[in-house]
Design a protein around this motif. Structure first.
Motif, PDB file in Angstrom:
ATOM      1  N   GLU A  95      -7.954   5.296  36.010  1.00 42.24           N
ATOM      2  CA  GLU A  95      -7.433   4.089  36.673  1.00 42.24           C
ATOM      3  C   GLU A  95      -8.428   3.475  37.644  1.00 42.24           C
ATOM      4  O   GLU A  95      -8.471   2.275  37.832  1.00 42.24           O
ATOM      5  CB  GLU A  95      -6.174   4.338  37.500  1.00 42.24           C
ATOM      6  CG  GLU A  95      -5.043   5.156  37.001  1.00 42.24           C
ATOM      7  CD  GLU A  95      -5.315   6.609  36.782  1.00 42.24           C
ATOM      8  OE1 GLU A  95      -5.376   6.955  35.599  1.00 42.24           O
ATOM      9  OE2 GLU A  95      -5.446   7.390  37.739  1.00 42.24           O
TER      10      GLU A  95
ATOM     11  N   VAL B  63      -9.812  -0.446  36.546  1.00 42.09           N
ATOM     12  CA  VAL B  63      -8.931  -0.443  35.379  1.00 42.09           C
ATOM     13  C   VAL B  63      -7.514  -0.810  35.814  1.00 42.09           C
ATOM     14  O   VAL B  63      -6.877  -1.705  35.246  1.00 42.09           O
ATOM     15  CB  VAL B  63      -8.959   0.948  34.699  1.00 42.09           C
ATOM     16  CG1 VAL B  63      -7.827   1.086  33.684  1.00 42.09           C
ATOM     17  CG2 VAL B  63     -10.312   1.188  34.043  1.00 42.09           C
TER      18      VAL B  63
ATOM     19  N   VAL C 195      -8.241  -1.105  27.774  1.00 39.90           N
ATOM     20  CA  VAL C 195      -7.809  -1.757  29.017  1.00 39.90           C
ATOM     21  C   VAL C 195      -7.271  -3.157  28.682  1.00 39.90           C
ATOM     22  O   VAL C 195      -6.216  -3.569  29.173  1.00 39.90           O
ATOM     23  CB  VAL C 195      -8.965  -1.855  30.039  1.00 39.90           C
ATOM     24  CG1 VAL C 195      -8.497  -2.597  31.299  1.00 39.90           C
ATOM     25  CG2 VAL C 195      -9.486  -0.468  30.406  1.00 39.90           C
TER      26      VAL C 195
ATOM     27  N   PRO D 109     -14.915  -1.475  34.719  1.00 40.39           N
ATOM     28  CA  PRO D 109     -15.192  -1.704  33.294  1.00 40.39           C
ATOM     29  C   PRO D 109     -16.565  -1.189  32.845  1.00 40.39           C
ATOM     30  O   PRO D 109     -16.691  -0.593  31.782  1.00 40.39           O
ATOM     31  CB  PRO D 109     -15.096  -3.226  33.155  1.00 40.39           C
ATOM     32  CG  PRO D 109     -14.075  -3.610  34.172  1.00 40.39           C
ATOM     33  CD  PRO D 109     -14.301  -2.660  35.330  1.00 40.39           C
TER      34      PRO D 109
ATOM     35  N   GLN E 133     -12.981   2.062  25.148  1.00 37.39           N
ATOM     36  CA  GLN E 133     -12.122   2.223  26.338  1.00 37.39           C
ATOM     37  C   GLN E 133     -11.854   0.875  27.000  1.00 37.39           C
ATOM     38  O   GLN E 133     -10.744   0.615  27.457  1.00 37.39           O
ATOM     39  CB  GLN E 133     -12.781   3.176  27.330  1.00 37.39           C
ATOM     40  CG  GLN E 133     -12.768   4.617  26.850  1.00 37.39           C
ATOM     41  CD  GLN E 133     -13.647   5.513  27.701  1.00 37.39           C
ATOM     42  OE1 GLN E 133     -14.609   5.068  28.327  1.00 37.39           O
ATOM     43  NE2 GLN E 133     -13.319   6.800  27.719  1.00 37.39           N
ATOM     44  N   GLN E 134     -12.887   0.020  27.023  1.00 34.46           N
ATOM     45  CA  GLN E 134     -12.684  -1.305  27.624  1.00 34.46           C
ATOM     46  C   GLN E 134     -11.623  -2.083  26.857  1.00 34.46           C
ATOM     47  O   GLN E 134     -10.783  -2.757  27.448  1.00 34.46           O
ATOM     48  CB  GLN E 134     -14.001  -2.090  27.644  1.00 34.46           C
ATOM     49  CG  GLN E 134     -14.980  -1.535  28.667  1.00 34.46           C
ATOM     50  CD  GLN E 134     -16.238  -2.378  28.769  1.00 34.46           C
ATOM     51  OE1 GLN E 134     -16.188  -3.595  28.873  1.00 34.46           O
ATOM     52  NE2 GLN E 134     -17.381  -1.727  28.731  1.00 34.46           N
TER      53      GLN E 134
ATOM     54  N   ILE F   7      -1.410   2.118  31.185  1.00 32.29           N
ATOM     55  CA  ILE F   7      -2.665   2.860  31.097  1.00 32.29           C
ATOM     56  C   ILE F   7      -2.426   4.184  30.374  1.00 32.29           C
ATOM     57  O   ILE F   7      -3.220   4.614  29.538  1.00 32.29           O
ATOM     58  CB  ILE F   7      -3.247   3.066  32.513  1.00 32.29           C
ATOM     59  CG1 ILE F   7      -3.789   1.719  33.032  1.00 32.29           C
ATOM     60  CG2 ILE F   7      -4.331   4.126  32.521  1.00 32.29           C
ATOM     61  CD1 ILE F   7      -4.100   1.708  34.512  1.00 32.29           C
TER      62      ILE F   7
ATOM     63  N   ASN G  36      -7.213  -4.426  36.800  1.00 35.43           N
ATOM     64  CA  ASN G  36      -7.307  -5.293  35.628  1.00 35.43           C
ATOM     65  C   ASN G  36      -5.975  -5.350  34.889  1.00 35.43           C
ATOM     66  O   ASN G  36      -5.508  -6.429  34.523  1.00 35.43           O
ATOM     67  CB  ASN G  36      -8.397  -4.800  34.662  1.00 35.43           C
ATOM     68  CG  ASN G  36      -9.725  -5.509  34.892  1.00 35.43           C
ATOM     69  OD1 ASN G  36      -9.886  -6.667  34.494  1.00 35.43           O
ATOM     70  ND2 ASN G  36     -10.655  -4.830  35.536  1.00 35.43           N
TER      71      ASN G  36
END
Ligand code: ADP
Ligand code: MG
Length: 341
Positions: free
Chosen positions: A159, A124, A174, A163, A170-171, A150, A127
Motif C-alpha cells: 500500500e 498505491v 493498481v 508506482p 503490479q502497476q 488492493i 492512487n
C-alpha cells in the motif's frame, strides 16, 4: 433477454471538416472507409450497432487504428458522436447534461488504460483512493475501501509503495484496483495488458477472469490480440476501418467467420480449445441419444477422450442444470478436434 446496459444504433464518429452535416447528407448510406477518406473524412467509427448486456464480457478486437478506442470513448462520451444514438441504461447519452455525465463517469463507469495513468507522487493506497477522494468520500471510508480493492488484486503489503517501485504488472493491478474502487456497473478496459510481457500478460488474464467470476461486471475489453480475445470474451466484436465485421461468441467466430478478414485471424487458431459443445450442438429432434450427457460448456478439447472412445454417432448435451439441451454429432466434433472442420 433483459434490456441491454448499452445499446448503440448506427453510431458514427467522423473526423473531418463538417461531420454532422456530411453524415446527414449520406442519409444512412455507408460509402465505405476509402470513399469517405477521398471526401476528406476519417471514419473512426462507422455505422456501429451493438447491444451490450448485463454481466457480459464483450471484447472489441481489431488492429491498431481500426477504431476500438474511439468506439469506447463514444460509449463514455469522452468524445461526442457524429451520428446515431447510444443509450446507457435506457437513457440517451447525448441528452445528458454535463453534471449528469460527470456523475455517470464517477459512479457508474470504471476505466483502465494501457498506460496505467497512475499519479507518480502518490502511494498505491492514495492512487486507489483517488476517485473516492474526487467523489468527496471521507478519509476513513475511502482508505478502507481502497485497502479492500488492493487486497482483491493481490497487492496487500504494498500500500505504501510508489508506482515507480512496482513492476508493470503490479502497476496495472493498481490501475485495476483504482477503477474498481467506485464499484462501477460498467467497466471499460482499453488494452490494459498490451504493455506487459507475454508471461505477465497471461497471468493478468487469469487474474482478470478470476475477478470477473467474483464480480460479474458488464465489461467492454479492448485488445488487438486475437488470442487474448478468445481467452476472455463472452462475445467478440471484430473491427476493421471503424466498422464491426462480426460480433459473435468465440466458438462461432472461429467456426463461421463472416468475412475473409475475420477468417484470416482464425486460420492459426487451435479450434478445439475455442469451440464448445454448445457451438456445435443441434436441437434434440428424434429423442435423446444414449450415453451420459456432456456439458454444453465443455470445449471439444475437453471432450477429446470421450469422442475417441464413445462410438455413438450422437452425444446428448446438457446445460449447467443437467437438462439436455441439444445433441452433438461425434463426426462434427472429431472434425474440429482433428482440424478437418
Ligand atoms: N482526434 C482525432 N482526430 C483525427 N483522427 C483521429 C482522432 N482520433 C482518432 N483518429 C483516427 O481514428 C482512427 C481510429 O483510431 P483509434 O480509435 O485510436 O484506433 P484503435 O484504438 O483501434 O487503435 C485512426 O485512423 C485514427 O487516426
Ligand atoms: Mg486504441
Amino acid at each position: 433477454m433483459s434490456n441491454p446496459v448499452i445499446a448503440c444504433r448506427n453510431v458514427w464518429k467522423l473526423y473531418g471538416p463538417d461531420p454532422v452535416n456530411f453524415l446527414r447528407e449520406l442519409d444512412g448510406q455507408d460509402p465505405g472507409f476509402e470513399a469517405l477518406r477521398e471526401q476528406g473524412y476519417i471514419s473512426a467509427v462507422r455505422d456501429v450497432s451493438l447491444d451490450i448486456h448485463h454481466g457480459e464480457m464483450l471484447v472489441i478486437m481489431g488492429l491498431s487504428g481500426s477504431g476500438k478506442s474511439t468506439l469506447v470513448r463514444c460509449l463514455s462520451r469522452l468524445v461526442d458522436i457524429s451520428g446515431g444514438e447510444i443509450d446507457v441504461d435506457g437513457a440517451d447519452l447525448s441528452a445528458l447534461s454535463e453534471t449528469e455525465l460527470i456523475d455517470l463517469r464517477r459512479n457508474k463507469m470504471g476505466m483502465v488504460f494501457q498506460s496505467f495513468g497512475l499519479l507518480p507522487h502518490r502511494t498505491v493506497l492514495d492512487n486507489v483512493a483517488f476517485p473516492l477522494e474526487m467523489r468527496g468520500q471521507d478519509k476513513h471510508a475511502r482508505r478502507a475501501r481502497a485497502m479492500e480493492m488492493i487486497e482483491l488484486v493481490g497487492l496487500q503489503g504494498r500500500e505504501e509503495y510508489f508506482p515507480r517501485e512496482l513492476s508493470g504488472g503490479q502497476q496495472q493491478r493498481v490501475g485495476i484496483a483504482r477503477s474498481l474502487a467506485i464499484e462501477p456497473d460498467i467497466w471499460f478496459l482499453d488494452e490494459p495488458f498490451s504493455a506487459l510481457d507475454p508471461l505477465i500478460r497471461r497471468e493478468m488474464q487469469d487474474e482478470f477472469l478470476r475477478l470477473q467470476d467474483l464480480l460479474g461486471k458488464t465489461i467492454v475489453f479492448i485488445t488487438h490480440d486475437f488470442d487474448e480475445a478468445l481467452r476472455l470474451a463472452d462475445r467478440i466484436a471484430i473491427m476493421k476501418d471503424g466498422a464491426i465485421e462480426q460480433c459473435d461468441r468465440p466458438g462461432n467466430i472461429v467456426m463461421n467467420p463472416a468475412t475473409e478478414y475475420v477468417a484470416k485471424f482464425t486460420e492459426d487458431i487451435d479450434k478445439a480449445r475455442v469451440v464448445h459443445a454448445r457451438d456445435l450442438m443441434m436441437p434434440v429432434s428424434s429423442g435423446v441419444p444414449e450415453g451420459a450427457a456432456i456439458s454444453a460448456a465443455a470445449t471439444v478439447h475437453d471432450l477429446a477422450r470421450r469422442l475417441v472412445d464413445d462410438l455413438n454417432p450422437q452425444i446428448p448435451v446438457a446445460d449447467e442444470n443437467g437438462a439436455v439441451v441439444g445433441v452433438l454429432s461425434r463426426d462434427a466434433a472429431l472434425n474440429v478436434l482433428l482440424g478437418t472442420a
